[in-house]
Design an enzyme around this catalytic site. Structure first.
Site, PDB file in Angstrom:
ATOM      1  N   GLY A   1       0.762  -1.240   0.000  1.00  0.00           N
ATOM      2  CA  GLY A   1       0.000   0.000   0.000  1.00  0.00           C
ATOM      3  C   GLY A   1       0.795   1.293   0.000  1.00  0.00           C
ATOM      4  O   GLY A   1       0.344   2.304  -0.521  1.00  0.00           O
TER       5      GLY A   1
ATOM      6  N   ASP B   1      -4.914   1.633  11.091  1.00  0.00           N
ATOM      7  CA  ASP B   1      -6.296   1.346  11.475  1.00  0.00           C
ATOM      8  C   ASP B   1      -6.276   0.862  12.926  1.00  0.00           C
ATOM      9  O   ASP B   1      -6.231   1.678  13.846  1.00  0.00           O
ATOM     10  CB  ASP B   1      -6.828   0.298  10.483  1.00  0.00           C
ATOM     11  CG  ASP B   1      -8.287  -0.023  10.658  1.00  0.00           C
ATOM     12  OD1 ASP B   1      -9.027   0.839  11.141  1.00  0.00           O
ATOM     13  OD2 ASP B   1      -8.699  -1.142  10.302  1.00  0.00           O
TER      14      ASP B   1
ATOM     15  N   LYS C   1      -6.453   6.474  10.938  1.00  0.00           N
ATOM     16  CA  LYS C   1      -7.871   6.281  11.299  1.00  0.00           C
ATOM     17  C   LYS C   1      -7.924   6.127  12.817  1.00  0.00           C
ATOM     18  O   LYS C   1      -8.054   5.030  13.352  1.00  0.00           O
ATOM     19  CB  LYS C   1      -8.424   5.045  10.589  1.00  0.00           C
ATOM     20  CG  LYS C   1      -8.441   5.195   9.083  1.00  0.00           C
ATOM     21  CD  LYS C   1      -9.474   4.319   8.405  1.00  0.00           C
ATOM     22  CE  LYS C   1      -9.133   2.863   8.454  1.00  0.00           C
ATOM     23  NZ  LYS C   1      -9.993   2.066   7.527  1.00  0.00           N
TER      24      LYS C   1
END
Ligand code: 5GP
Length: 175
Positions: free
Chosen positions: A43, A102, A130
Site C-alpha cells: 500500500g 487502522d 484512522k
C-alpha cells in the site's frame, strides 16, 4: 453491485501539498544523519515514491512486506512478514513509511520487529491515521491526514488488488 470508489475524501491537490510539508519536516529532522525509509508493501509504494522526492537530503530506501487483512476489509490482528528488508538497519536512523493505520496491529508489529535489529532509532510516518479504530497504543511521528473509521482506496490503497492507481483517496462503496 461490485465495489467501487465513491466520495473523494482527500484530493490529489491536498495529497501533493501535504506530502511536500511532510518531506520538509522529515528533511529538517534528519539533517544530521540521512535515514533509511522503509516502505510497507504494497500500500505505501505510491506515497513512498512521492515522499522521497519531497525530501531534499541524502537518504536510502528499502521495503518490507506484511500481510494482515487476507483479502477482507477488517484486521485479523494477526500480522505476517511476507518479504523482508534487503539490508541491515543496525545503527541506522529508520523511518517506516506506511499508507494507513487502522487498529495499529501492523505498525506495532513492524516497530517491534525493526527495533529488535538494533537501529539507532525507529520513527513512523503514516499518510492516513484512522484514529478512532486504534486498538493498540502507538506513537506516530509524522501523520498526513486523519480520517474517521471508513474503508478507503486510492493512492496506493487497494480493495482486492484494485484502485491503487487512483490519484486521490476515496471511500469504498459497496465493499
Ligand atoms: P492495522 O494493522 O493498523 O489495522 O491495519 C493496517 C493495514 O491495513 C494497512 O497497512 C492497510 O494495508 C490496511 N488498511 C487499513 N485500513 C485500510 C483502508 O481503509 N483501506 C485500505 N485499502 N487498506 C486499509
Amino acid at each position: 453491485m461490485a465495489p467501487r470508489a465513491g466520495r473523494v475524501l482527500i484530493t490529489e491537490e491536498a495529497l501533493r501539498a501535504r506530502v511536500a510539508e511532510l518531506g520538509r519536516a522529515i528533511a529538517r529532522d534528519y539533517a544530521a544523519q540521512g535515514p533509511i525509509l522503509v516502505g510497507v508493501l504494497q500500500g505505501a509504494f505510491v506515497f513512498m515514491a512521492d515522499l522521497i522526492r519531497a525530501i531534499p537530503i541524502d537518504l536510502t530506501t528499502d521495503f518490507i512486506g506484511v500481510s494482515s487483512y487476507a483479502g477482507g476489509t477488517t484486521s485479523s490482528g494477526e500480522v505476517r512478514l511476507v518479504s523482508d528488508l534487503s539490508m541491515s538497519i543496525e545503527g541506522r536512523q529508520v523511518l517506516i513509511v506506511e499508507d494507513i493505520v487502522d487498529t495499529g496491529f501492523t505498525l506495532a508489529y513492524l516497530k517491534r520487529n525493526l527495533e529488535a535489529r538494533h537501529p539507532a532509532r525507529v520513527r513512523v510516518c503514516v499518510l492516513v491515521d484512522k484514529v478512532e479504530s486504534r486498538q493498540v497504543a502507538l506513537e506516530l511521528d509524522y501523520v498526513g491526514f486523519t480520517l474517521p473509521n471508513v474503508y478507503v482506496v486510492g493512492y496506493g490503497l487497494d480493495h482486492d488488488g484494485l484502485f491503487r492507481n487512483l490519484p486521490y483517496i476515496a471511500e469504498l462503496d459497496g465493499g
